[in-house]
Structures are given as structure tokens and as C-alpha cells.
Design a protein around this motif. Sequence first.
Motif, short mmCIF file in Angstrom:
data_model
loop_
_atom_site.label_atom_id
_atom_site.label_comp_id
_atom_site.label_asym_id
_atom_site.label_seq_id
_atom_site.Cartn_x
_atom_site.Cartn_y
_atom_site.Cartn_z
N ALA A 141 11.27 60.78 11.12
CA ALA A 141 10.88 62.19 11.25
C ALA A 141 10.20 62.73 10.00
O ALA A 141 9.64 63.83 10.04
CB ALA A 141 12.11 63.04 11.57
N LEU A 142 10.24 61.99 8.90
CA LEU A 142 9.65 62.47 7.65
C LEU A 142 8.22 61.96 7.50
O LEU A 142 7.94 60.79 7.78
CB LEU A 142 10.47 62.00 6.44
CG LEU A 142 11.89 62.52 6.34
CD1 LEU A 142 12.58 61.90 5.12
CD2 LEU A 142 11.93 64.04 6.27
N ARG A 143 7.34 62.83 7.04
CA ARG A 143 5.98 62.42 6.70
C ARG A 143 5.97 61.89 5.26
O ARG A 143 6.93 62.04 4.52
CB ARG A 143 5.02 63.61 6.82
CG ARG A 143 4.94 64.19 8.23
CD ARG A 143 4.01 65.38 8.25
NE ARG A 143 3.94 65.98 9.58
CZ ARG A 143 3.26 67.08 9.85
NH1 ARG A 143 2.59 67.71 8.88
NH2 ARG A 143 3.24 67.57 11.08
N GLY A 144 4.86 61.29 4.89
CA GLY A 144 4.72 60.79 3.54
C GLY A 144 3.95 61.77 2.67
O GLY A 144 2.83 62.18 3.03
N TYR A 145 4.56 62.18 1.56
CA TYR A 145 3.89 63.02 0.56
C TYR A 145 4.09 62.34 -0.79
O TYR A 145 5.16 61.79 -1.08
CB TYR A 145 4.48 64.43 0.56
CG TYR A 145 4.26 65.17 1.86
CD1 TYR A 145 3.02 65.71 2.19
CD2 TYR A 145 5.31 65.33 2.77
CE1 TYR A 145 2.82 66.39 3.38
CE2 TYR A 145 5.13 66.01 3.97
CZ TYR A 145 3.87 66.54 4.27
OH TYR A 145 3.68 67.21 5.45
N PHE A 146 3.03 62.41 -1.63
CA PHE A 146 3.03 61.57 -2.83
C PHE A 146 2.56 62.33 -4.08
O PHE A 146 1.64 63.14 -4.03
CB PHE A 146 2.09 60.38 -2.61
CG PHE A 146 2.34 59.64 -1.32
CD1 PHE A 146 3.34 58.70 -1.23
CD2 PHE A 146 1.58 59.92 -0.19
CE1 PHE A 146 3.57 58.02 -0.04
CE2 PHE A 146 1.80 59.26 1.00
CZ PHE A 146 2.81 58.30 1.08
N ASP A 147 3.23 62.00 -5.19
CA ASP A 147 2.82 62.46 -6.52
C ASP A 147 2.77 61.23 -7.43
O ASP A 147 3.68 61.01 -8.23
CB ASP A 147 3.80 63.50 -7.07
CG ASP A 147 3.53 63.84 -8.52
OD1 ASP A 147 2.35 63.78 -8.93
OD2 ASP A 147 4.49 64.16 -9.26
#
Length: 204
Positions: A141-147
Motif C-alpha cells: 500500500a506504500l508508494r516509493g518516495y526518496f531522498d
Amino acid sequence: MKSPFKIFAWSALALIAVIAIATALYFYQRGNASKNPLAGMLNVAVDIGDQRFMRWHTPRDLPAFTFQDEAGKEMSLTDFRGKVVLLNIWATWCPPCREEMPSLDRLNDKRGGENFEVVALSIDRDTALVKPFYEEFGIQALRGYFDPSAQIPNALRAPGVPTTLLIDRDGREIGRAMGPAAWDSTQVEALIDAALARSPGEGQ
């Protein structure tokens, strides 16, 4: 030997002086309370299982920062304006992050949508590590977000990972937890419901 009248007079003057000093200090502190950077920022601890969520008395403004989505598009918190966001800063190499990630996934599966989203923000320098991590732990259910620069924790004064911020519809921090927590608990849902009950632009 001093007369009783003189003793009484000196005692009365001393008492009046003490009262005057106390009164002056009271009004000085009251008049300068708004200048105190901690004024209105006292927090309330909310237990989330074995973890504590610190809720600020007044929502805090956050610094501007950018990150990437799964397609490499640059994003910021303004892209989520109007939503309540649970921003989780994590990394694949972090054991406590592995511990709490399934509960974040369950929370987003249950509550994620038009008004709320869990934003799981990886600070892994190699963004390719996140997809196999999600597959290993059954994250759906989680999307991928990146730093990949790993600079956002410094901007948010997050001393380590995981650190999780609850952010209101106006992009202000309601509170945070440092360390793993049971994010699919009833206590967390109550915090989300309280944030959703406030209209955009409404103070806490």
C-alpha cells in the motif's frame, strides 16, 4: 532598642518591597512570553504501544524541502496540501525501520486516500534498494518516495531513523515520534481523525 512601631514599620516596608518585586516579575514574564521561542510549543505525550508520540501544542511550520517519487519526479509537501500526511523517514539498512514498516503499510491500506497518506521517505543513497525491500516485507500500500541526498533529516532536525511526523492539511507539523511504533494502532487513528476534523487554515 527599637520601638515596636519602628519594627512594625520596617517589616511592613520589607513586605511591600517583596510584593512589588514579585508583581514586577510577573508582568515582565507575561509581557515577554510571546517572545519566548518555546511559548505555545509545549507538547503532550501520546503513547503508541511502547513508543511515544509528542504532539505540539501549536502546529509547527516546516522548512521547504524536495524529494523524488518512484518516477524520479521532484516533489515537496505542497503536493500533498489538503491531505493529512504521516511522513516516515526511514532506510533499508535500519533494523527498527524494518520492524515498523508493515504497520505503516497496514495503516495506509486502511486509511490512505483522498484525505490521508503515509509518505514513507527513504534516505537510501541507492533508491533501487527500496523495491526489493518492499517485496521482501510484503509492502503493497506504500508508494516509493526518496531522498538520496539524505539531507531532509537535517532539515527536519530528525536525529535518526526512523523519525515520523504527523503533518496537517496546511503542511504544518502536528507532532512526531522518534523510533519504531505500532502505526496501525487505535491511538494513531485517533490522532489522524483529530487532524482530519480541522479544516485547512484552522489552528490546533
